[in-house]
Each structure stands twice: as C-alpha cells, then as structure tokens.
Design a protein around this motif. Structure first.
Motif, PDB file in Angstrom:
ATOM      1  N   TYR A  22       0.521  -1.117   0.171  1.00 34.11           N
ATOM      2  CA  TYR A  22       0.031   0.127   0.032  1.00 34.11           C
ATOM      3  C   TYR A  22       1.011   1.644   0.017  1.00 34.11           C
ATOM      4  CZ  TYR A  22      -3.484  -3.358   0.762  1.00 34.11           C
ATOM      5  OH  TYR A  22      -4.795  -4.463   0.356  1.00 34.11           O
ATOM      6  N   LEU A  23       1.943   1.288   0.530  1.00 31.28           N
ATOM      7  CA  LEU A  23       3.055   2.548   0.569  1.00 31.28           C
ATOM      8  C   LEU A  23       3.113   2.205  -1.029  1.00 31.28           C
ATOM      9  CD1 LEU A  23       4.682   4.429   2.668  1.00 31.28           C
ATOM     10  CD2 LEU A  23       6.645   2.791   2.559  1.00 31.28           C
ATOM     11  N   VAL A  24       3.433   1.462  -1.940  1.00 32.86           N
ATOM     12  CA  VAL A  24       4.436   1.388  -3.155  1.00 32.86           C
ATOM     13  C   VAL A  24       2.862   2.055  -4.214  1.00 32.86           C
ATOM     14  CG1 VAL A  24       5.172  -0.169  -5.372  1.00 32.86           C
ATOM     15  CG2 VAL A  24       5.717  -1.002  -3.159  1.00 32.86           C
ATOM     16  N   LEU A  25       1.940   1.660  -3.547  1.00 31.73           N
ATOM     17  CA  LEU A  25       0.285   2.315  -4.808  1.00 31.73           C
ATOM     18  C   LEU A  25       0.641   3.720  -3.966  1.00 31.73           C
ATOM     19  CD1 LEU A  25      -2.649  -0.084  -3.825  1.00 31.73           C
ATOM     20  CD2 LEU A  25      -1.452   0.058  -6.002  1.00 31.73           C
ATOM     21  N   ALA A  26       0.620   4.222  -2.808  1.00 30.34           N
ATOM     22  CA  ALA A  26       0.543   5.850  -2.536  1.00 30.34           C
ATOM     23  C   ALA A  26       1.676   6.260  -3.406  1.00 30.34           C
ATOM     24  CB  ALA A  26       0.630   6.026  -1.529  1.00 30.34           C
ATOM     25  N   ILE A  27       2.940   5.506  -3.065  1.00 28.81           N
ATOM     26  CA  ILE A  27       3.609   6.621  -3.793  1.00 28.81           C
ATOM     27  C   ILE A  27       4.268   6.154  -5.046  1.00 28.81           C
ATOM     28  CG2 ILE A  27       6.677   6.723  -4.580  1.00 28.81           C
ATOM     29  CD1 ILE A  27       7.037   5.235  -1.488  1.00 28.81           C
ATOM     30  N   THR A  28       3.057   5.489  -5.900  1.00 25.40           N
ATOM     31  CA  THR A  28       2.843   5.284  -7.327  1.00 25.40           C
ATOM     32  C   THR A  28       1.488   6.523  -7.923  1.00 25.40           C
ATOM     33  OG1 THR A  28       3.658   3.339  -7.647  1.00 25.40           O
ATOM     34  CG2 THR A  28       2.339   4.007  -9.098  1.00 25.40           C
ATOM     35  N   THR A  29       1.061   6.236  -6.997  1.00 25.04           N
ATOM     36  CA  THR A  29      -0.292   7.594  -7.179  1.00 25.04           C
ATOM     37  C   THR A  29       0.059   8.700  -6.965  1.00 25.04           C
ATOM     38  OG1 THR A  29      -1.984   5.889  -6.140  1.00 25.04           O
ATOM     39  CG2 THR A  29      -2.255   7.922  -6.359  1.00 25.04           C
ATOM     40  N   ALA A  30       0.849   9.130  -5.447  1.00 25.97           N
ATOM     41  CA  ALA A  30       1.335  10.237  -5.881  1.00 25.97           C
ATOM     42  C   ALA A  30       2.643  10.967  -7.005  1.00 25.97           C
ATOM     43  CB  ALA A  30       2.290  10.162  -4.332  1.00 25.97           C
TER      44      ALA A  30
END
Length: 170
Positions: A4-12
């Motif tokens: 979910y951290l990877v998803l958040a960074i990708t989304t950012a």
C-alpha cells in the motif's frame, strides 16, 4: 503494508506527473468512478465477509474460545489463519474504500463552496490522488480475490487428486 505504501508512492508520482492536466477536471469527472468503487467495494465486502463466516466457522470459533488449541488442530489453525488473513485484508480494504467514497461524496460539495480559487487547484490534486489511490487499492483487492479463488480451487483439486491416489494404493 508495504504494497500500500508502493501504491501511495506510485499514485503520488502519477498525480505529480499529471498535475497540469488535473486542474481542468471537475468533480463530475469522478462521479462514475466513485459510483463504481462504491458498488465494487460493497460487493467484495459482502461476499468475502459471508465467505469467511461460512467456510471458516471453526476458525472464528477458535478466536472467541477461551481454551487453547490442541496439537492436531495447530497445523489446520495456522493454515486457516494465513488464508483468513488474506481474506480479512481484502474485506478491510473494501471497507476503507466504502468509507472513503461515502466521505468524499458527502464532503466535496461542502468543501467546494468553502475553497477559494487558489486552494481549489490543490484540492483538485488531492481529490485525484485520493480517488486514484482508492481505485488502485480496490483493483488490488479484486485481483487478490481472483488469486484467492484460484489457489483455493487449485488446493481443492490437489486434495481430490491425492485422495484418489490414496484410494488406488489401498
């Protein structure tokens, strides 16, 4: 949690990359996506929740029992706990998506009236980030449901095959 951290960074990063294009988007552009997220997360939440209750009643019973698990049940309990952990994570993601979408649908019309033009630009970046993050998280949850069903079916077929082989050897 790392995923979910990877998803958040990708989304950012996606939000930053599209920042100039996002300024022209209005809330109406997200209504269909929010509606789909609400429907999909509701369905996943209900189905996986029922699946947990129907397929794993013993595991649920063990969680609320006051006695400890005896030796023969330990291996089964560990397998149940691992599989249940995945299913509960899917239910939790869908629940968070549901709550977030409902919060967005309630608060955006109110916040839109309170913001000035300069703040609206950043709010549009924020709403894109949140909607994109929710979408990616729910897509990940749906993918995990597909994988869980695939592995469940694979495990069932393997047990059936092993059972047939055991019958032939007797």
């Amino acid at each position: 949690m790392l995923k979910y951290l990877v998803l958040a960074i990708t989304t950012a990063l996606l939000t930053y990359w599209l920042k100039d294009s996002l300024v022209v988007l209005k809330y109406d552009a997200y209504k269909d996506t929010l509606s789909a997220l609400l429907n999909v997360s509701s369905i996943i939440f209900a189905i996986i929740g029922a699946w947990i209750a129907i397929i794993y009643p013993r595991a649920i019973g063990r969680a609320f029992a006051s006695h400890s698990i005896n030796n023969p049940e330990i291996k089964e309990a560990e397998g149940d706990a691992n599989y249940l952990g995945e299913l509960v994570e899917i239910v939790m993601v869908s629940a968070v998506v549901l709550m977030a979408v409902l919060s967005i649908q309630f608060s955006v019309p109110i916040i839109k009236g309170l913001l000035d033009a300069s703040s609206l630009k950043y709010a549009k970046h924020g709403i894109f980030f949140v909607v994109a993050m929710l979408t990616f998280a729910q897509l990940h949850a749906v993918f995990r449901v597909i994988l869980a069903n695939y592995f469940f079916l694979n495990q069932l077929r393997s047990k059936n095959t092993n059972g047939k082989i055991d019958v032939l050897h007797k």
